[in-house]
Design a protein around this motif. Structure first.
Motif, PDB file in Angstrom:
ATOM      1  N   SER A 242     -25.627 -19.386  29.638  1.00  0.00           N
ATOM      2  CA  SER A 242     -24.305 -18.766  29.753  1.00  0.00           C
ATOM      3  C   SER A 242     -24.316 -17.250  29.627  1.00  0.00           C
ATOM      4  O   SER A 242     -23.395 -16.587  30.104  1.00  0.00           O
ATOM      5  N   GLN A 243     -25.339 -16.672  28.993  1.00  0.00           N
ATOM      6  CA  GLN A 243     -25.323 -15.234  28.742  1.00  0.00           C
ATOM      7  C   GLN A 243     -26.020 -14.423  29.832  1.00  0.00           C
ATOM      8  O   GLN A 243     -25.741 -13.242  29.999  1.00  0.00           O
ATOM      9  N   GLY A 244     -26.950 -15.051  30.555  1.00  0.00           N
ATOM     10  CA  GLY A 244     -27.639 -14.355  31.638  1.00  0.00           C
ATOM     11  C   GLY A 244     -28.521 -13.215  31.177  1.00  0.00           C
ATOM     12  O   GLY A 244     -28.725 -12.232  31.901  1.00  0.00           O
ATOM     13  N   LEU A 470     -10.923 -23.826  25.413  1.00  0.00           N
ATOM     14  CA  LEU A 470     -10.880 -22.444  24.944  1.00  0.00           C
ATOM     15  C   LEU A 470     -11.916 -22.165  23.859  1.00  0.00           C
ATOM     16  O   LEU A 470     -12.579 -21.124  23.876  1.00  0.00           O
ATOM     17  N   ASP A 471     -12.059 -23.098  22.923  1.00  0.00           N
ATOM     18  CA  ASP A 471     -13.026 -22.886  21.844  1.00  0.00           C
ATOM     19  C   ASP A 471     -14.446 -22.855  22.391  1.00  0.00           C
ATOM     20  O   ASP A 471     -15.269 -22.025  21.985  1.00  0.00           O
ATOM     21  N   TRP A 472     -14.740 -23.772  23.318  1.00  0.00           N
ATOM     22  CA  TRP A 472     -16.084 -23.802  23.921  1.00  0.00           C
ATOM     23  C   TRP A 472     -16.365 -22.508  24.657  1.00  0.00           C
ATOM     24  O   TRP A 472     -17.444 -21.913  24.503  1.00  0.00           O
ATOM     25  N   SER A 475     -17.050 -19.684  22.319  1.00  0.00           N
ATOM     26  CA  SER A 475     -18.373 -19.782  21.696  1.00  0.00           C
ATOM     27  C   SER A 475     -19.468 -19.221  22.595  1.00  0.00           C
ATOM     28  O   SER A 475     -20.567 -18.918  22.128  1.00  0.00           O
ATOM     29  N   HIS A 476     -19.160 -19.085  23.887  1.00  0.00           N
ATOM     30  CA  HIS A 476     -20.126 -18.500  24.826  1.00  0.00           C
ATOM     31  C   HIS A 476     -19.760 -17.070  25.210  1.00  0.00           C
ATOM     32  O   HIS A 476     -20.302 -16.533  26.178  1.00  0.00           O
TER      33      HIS A 476
END
Length: 516
Positions: A242-244, A470-472, A475-476
């Protein structure tokens, strides 16, 4: 407020990949009336039989193999022009009201639904159509009265070249500026009704028969529908980095070095909505070493600003966005890199499986819209950078995302064309979520989804794209109150004035100045 009925009732039309256009709804009802379906039956219409069958399979997978879901195909039975024979046909999926959520997911994530112009074309000829289905009760004959004639197609012979003209324009714009790179052949540009259709088609082609290598990777936070679409494209496994970041590339490389294999990697340049850029040089090196395909969505960067083709196997674009700009037509494209090790496979499979589903009137509108694409992008570049420069001095903004101001700026610069800019997109996160709410409420600019429009659009991104997760998403790294701005073609001074005024109003209760 979510599910506010007054707001829902006031809504006249919405992004048509998520909510069906009123004309499409009329065609749905015409089908239900024709086949005499029970009251709790619902309908969705697709321009291809393949899409309808995939929709049925998707609903059964989500809801169970024994639920009521059927497909039925409509077409003209009389001797008609080639254009009428080609476009006056469609396939419909009938399902129970209880399974509407699964059907809506398919419509939204895969992008296969019929366009409003195509739906109107079919409605105008519906009485002359008959239907066929494996279910006998769904087989019907035409209902037209004696003496009535089928309308001729509402376009001129000259319009038939619109798709060829579009692929020629795309081929010219996507061709790399780098020395030694070949000009892209228009035959290597494939058009789709929507960008998600292009992603699904390419993802499915790249899904291998071998379970060992049947893994797709999405690298970096992309547009929300992309990972869901890729995940549904017949892969055994799916991995989301997710962050790349370079650290995640380290993880991917370690996994590959240990013997794990992947079939494809999907990324964006830059990403939506964080405006981050992946390291395409390193990804290309890993792809060559471990034999996987790289698919890059450059919708945010655009052909005008970024030069990514030398590093990837396929370039995907949502033509709905800046390429069109007018928000009155949808489209997508996939461009093959002739130097790619995957070129022969992709070319043969696309030539075999690709359906021309871009309705001629949609192509005509898209061609008209795109003729000033380069000029519009340069203006959007300027406006977005001006907004970003204003916002970067605001001490109440915790995070400002613009390709020129994020940690991956140096990577973006590697893929920016010599005359390119940074695109229309930016996003921001206020330190105080209440400030985000006040800013969004106060800003005197259009609000809604999509991007790359000729007018500036403001969107509370997570609240729509990740409303049920939204929480998921947070978290990313995607804040619940992140605001995305897509800069349009307005006069820069007026645009800046409206953004600044909204900032002043948003921060008036914080007790400090807007600009540090």
């Amino acid at each position: 407020m979510a599910n506010d009925q007054a707001v829902v009732d006031a809504l006249q039309i919405y992004y048509p990949r998520f909510y069906q256009h009123p004309t499409v709804q009329k065609l749905n009802q015409a089908v239900l009336d024709r086949v005499g379906s029970p009251e709790n039956t619902r309908c969705m219409v697709f321009p291809s039989k393949d899409a309808a069958k995939r929709c049925c399979a998707y609903i059964r997978k989500r809801k169970g193999p024994n639920i009521m879901v059927h497909d039925v195909s409509f077409s003209l039975t009389q001797h008609v022009s080639q254009a009428n024979q080609t476009w006056a046909r469609f396939s419909a999926v009938l399902f129970s009201q209880e399974d509407k959520d699964a059907a809506n997911e398919f419509w939204g994530e895969m992008g296969d639904g019929i366009s409003s112009r195509h739906a109107q074309f079919c409605l105008d000829r519906f009485q002359f159509m008959s239907s066929v289905s494996l279910v006998p009760d769904l087989q019907t004959g035409e209902t037209g009265s004696y003496g009535e004639t089928i309308p001729m197609e509402p376009w001129q012979d000259s319009d038939a070249d619109a798709k060829k003209d579009i692929t020629t324009i795309i081929a010219r714009l996507v061709t790399s500026d780098q020395p030694g790179q070949e000009a892209v052949n228009p035959d290597d540009v494939y058009l789709f009704p929507k960008g998600m259709c292009a992603i699904r088609s390419v993802a499915s082609i790249l899904a291998p028969g071998s379970a060992k290598a049947s893994e797709a990777v999405v690298f970096g936070w992309p547009y929300g529908s992309t990972p869901r679409c890729v995940r549904a494209s017949e892969y055994e496994r799916f991995t989301f980095f997710s962050q790349g970041t370079s650290e995640e590339l380290d993880q991917l490389e370690a996994s590959l070095a240990s013997g794990n294999r992947i079939a494809s990697l999907f990324c964006e340049v830059p990403s939506n909505p964080l405006c981050a850029t992946p390291d395409l040089h390193r990804i290309r090196s890993l792809a060559n070493q471990y034999h996987f395909a790289v698919v890059c969505d450059e919708t945010i960067g655009t052909f005008i600003n970024v030069d990514v083709l030398p590093y990837v196997d396929v370039v995907i674009t949502s033509l709905t966005k800046a390429f069109s700009g007018a928000c009155n037509v949808m489209g997508g494209s996939a461009v093959l890199n002739i130097k790619s090790p995957w070129y022969d496979l992709l070319k043969s499979k696309l030539n075999e499986l690709h359906e021309d589903l871009v309705f001629p009137l949609d192509a005509k509108v898209l061609l008209h819209n795109c003729l000033d694409f380069p000029t519009r992008i340069r203006k959007m570049n300027t406006n977005a950078l001006a907004i970003a420069n204003l916002l970067k001095s605001c001490e109440s903004i915790l995070q400002l995302n613009h390709p020129s101001m994020v940690a991956t700026r140096s990577l973006y610069e590697q893929y920016r064309r010599p005359s390119g800019g940074y695109g229309a997109l930016l996003s921001l996160v206020f330190r105080d979520p209440n400030s985000a709410i006040r800013f969004y409420d106060a800003i005197d600019l259009p609000k809604g989804p999509s991007l790359g429009a000729n007018f500036t659009l403001i969107l509370p991104y997570s609240q729509l794209a990740h409303a049920y997760e939204l929480d998921w998403a947070e978290s990313h790294g995607i804040a619940k109150h992140i605001i995305r701005i897509s800069a349009g073609l307005e006069d820069e001074s007026i645009l800046i004035s409206k953004v600044d005024q909204a900032l002043q109003e948003a921060l008036s209760l914080e007790g400090h100045r807007t600009i540090a």
